[in-house]
Write a protein that holds these residues in place. Sequence first.
Motif, PDB file in Angstrom:
ATOM      1  N   GLU A 290       0.837  -1.208   0.000  1.00  0.00           N
ATOM      2  CA  GLU A 290       0.000   0.000   0.000  1.00  0.00           C
ATOM      3  C   GLU A 290       0.868   1.253   0.000  1.00  0.00           C
ATOM      4  O   GLU A 290       0.592   2.223  -0.698  1.00  0.00           O
ATOM      5  CB  GLU A 290      -0.912  -0.011   1.224  1.00  0.00           C
ATOM      6  N   ASP A 293       2.370   1.876  -3.411  1.00  0.00           N
ATOM      7  CA  ASP A 293       1.440   2.114  -4.520  1.00  0.00           C
ATOM      8  C   ASP A 293       1.285   3.604  -4.768  1.00  0.00           C
ATOM      9  O   ASP A 293       0.472   4.291  -4.158  1.00  0.00           O
ATOM     10  CB  ASP A 293       0.084   1.480  -4.181  1.00  0.00           C
ATOM     11  N   LEU A 294       2.069   4.061  -5.726  1.00  0.00           N
ATOM     12  CA  LEU A 294       2.208   5.493  -5.981  1.00  0.00           C
ATOM     13  C   LEU A 294       0.942   6.107  -6.559  1.00  0.00           C
ATOM     14  O   LEU A 294       0.486   7.152  -6.127  1.00  0.00           O
ATOM     15  CB  LEU A 294       3.357   5.652  -6.979  1.00  0.00           C
ATOM     16  N   ASP A 296      -2.059   4.768  -6.636  1.00  0.00           N
ATOM     17  CA  ASP A 296      -3.295   4.283  -6.023  1.00  0.00           C
ATOM     18  C   ASP A 296      -4.158   3.463  -6.961  1.00  0.00           C
ATOM     19  O   ASP A 296      -5.386   3.583  -6.935  1.00  0.00           O
ATOM     20  CB  ASP A 296      -4.127   5.481  -5.510  1.00  0.00           C
ATOM     21  N   VAL A 300       1.243  -2.576  -7.533  1.00  0.00           N
ATOM     22  CA  VAL A 300       2.535  -1.892  -7.506  1.00  0.00           C
ATOM     23  C   VAL A 300       3.318  -2.262  -8.763  1.00  0.00           C
ATOM     24  O   VAL A 300       3.638  -3.434  -8.970  1.00  0.00           O
ATOM     25  CB  VAL A 300       3.322  -2.289  -6.249  1.00  0.00           C
TER      26      VAL A 300
END
Lengths: 355, 355
Positions: A290, A293-294, A296, A300
């Motif tokens: 989470e 996870d750049l 969103d 990833v």
Amino acid sequence: MACNGANQPLLSGLATSTTQKTNGDAPKRRRLRRIRSAPLAEFCPTDINGDAALPRSESIFGRLHPSFKKVALFLTVYVGLGTICFYIIRNQIKGDKTNGILDAVYFCVVTMTTVGYGDLVPNSNLAKLLACAFVFTGMALIGLVLTKAADYLVEKQETLLVKAFHMHKKVGELEILKEIENNRVKYKFYTALILLVLLILSGTVFLYKVENLDLVDAFYCVCSTITTLGYGDKSFSTKGGRIFAVFWILAGTICLAQFFLYIAELNTENRQKALAKWVLTRRVTNVDLEAADLDDDGVVGAAEFVLFKLKEMGKICQEDISLIMEEFEVLDVDQSGTLSVSDIILAQSVETKRS
Amino acid sequence: MACNGANQPLLSGLATSTTQKTNGDAPKRRRLRRIRSAPLAEFCPTDINGDAALPRSESIFGRLHPSFKKVALFLTVYVGLGTICFYIIRNQIKGDKTNGILDAVYFCVVTMTTVGYGDLVPNSNLAKLLACAFVFTGMALIGLVLTKAADYLVEKQETLLVKAFHMHKKVGELEILKEIENNRVKYKFYTALILLVLLILSGTVFLYKVENLDLVDAFYCVCSTITTLGYGDKSFSTKGGRIFAVFWILAGTICLAQFFLYIAELNTENRQKALAKWVLTRRVTNVDLEAADLDDDGVVGAAEFVLFKLKEMGKICQEDISLIMEEFEVLDVDQSGTLSVSDIILAQSVETKRS
């Protein structure tokens, strides 16, 4: 430490490992690079608008490492100026004298390297203040510039060392370069060590033969000099000795300082490697996913994972990322969350309007 | 330099800038972070399998910076051992003597800081070799450990300095911390400069008052000492002088060395900032886009862009990326090109089978 390959395709090493492992599970997973034949690494893009005034990153990196010639020139000018000053006020310096100019050069070198034997000492207020000014600037010069030049010289010589190490094996130039690249600091450390031993031996033999010290005294004087301790009970008192001393003291003090720097560097590198290894082998948890996870999107990507791990290794910080992301936001004119050719064209038209 | 925020969500700063700029063009552009309330930065994940033996990155970073207490202990033990050795062989040291133990401590400090006045010199082979061993280890100790401790001490004091700077303005604790964070090296430099001036002044006044030197001689002796030059024509010859000297020489030499280090750091930082600025403002070309396109999908995502720019700035190298990508390939069990929760579960089951 700077690796100058910004224009190489990112993850060029990955392409091979992917093709090796490709299986039927993910048919549309990764398309092949479209233009395989274009040698991106060598390709030097010319600016579309023709303003070639922007420097390439190579030149900026180049400026970080002043050339050896420049440093040598700097040092010569500095010692030259010092010699002239101390030659002019030679009557305000007391101690064991041999020859006017030689003593001035010798006094310069003994002072700027902070050896300070005390066999020649300033004897007037002017000479004392001059010596103070000279030692501060000399320290700065040796500290700021010479470690870089010394580093460069050691780097030049390490190829010889590595070749000598692998003499019995038949290895190509490329293998040697790769070996050096992987163990850069280690080889620099060994090269400096060998140089240091040679300098200690040559100094001891010289003091024993020319200055007529006994062996322990000669070794003691060598140690006292290269560490810049310079008690001064044993020093170079003959004409020949002082000529030798001028070069030998400079080389010896810088080599020992550089040697200590390499030990520190080796130490840091080992710790960083241990940290990197731990970060890489650490089990990835859902919380990590989470955090990594750049954009969103719930998964990833490769680049997101690399950024997350680099951050965990302490190689980059949040600030580095934020700064570049601001630039990304500006470039992403169509706000699609990705950059494409159309963004660039749009950005350029916006820029033209602005100017 | 290490920034320890690996568990913060990447680009947390970005979230604000996106919401500010959101317009109607890209309705499904970026979903909101799913669990806004979960404080990821503070959340400490417990390992699913319960083996909490893996160290957190904090502890590894902690080990890189030995605590000040440890360094002080180290230094005390080192000087203590040296004092005992030189006290035992005090008859093999010649020169201006005052008190047995005091002279031994003074000789230790003058030797390990490489000041080497020469007012006390070893007079036997044993004493000479002992001094050689002592100066090498002392240099290493001062070089490798004390710069870190000195750095820590300066950091502690810089808050005072920044508060003093902003006394006329009403600023909160948080603003001061932010101000320090942004100009860390600059404030360290100023703090070291102020400390250095205080040390020079106190040394000069002390030598003038207690050792009865005239003002120029006192200043000359101070400069000759903190630069570790130590000609030895002027030194601490009284009992009181030597007690003062033991602490003052250690503080002075380390402070000056640290000051030069900060100048070098400031210099490097300015160059890096200039390089980063140039990399960020440089016009992005189509060739750059292709080079940055990690997964070959024809567009460059945010994370890909950040990696490309970091590489161009020289902050990371291809090798760093390749190493992490290998790990990514391993973790990406379903070969989808992205990591998701299912990959982690799959990876763990594979690991369990392996062990």
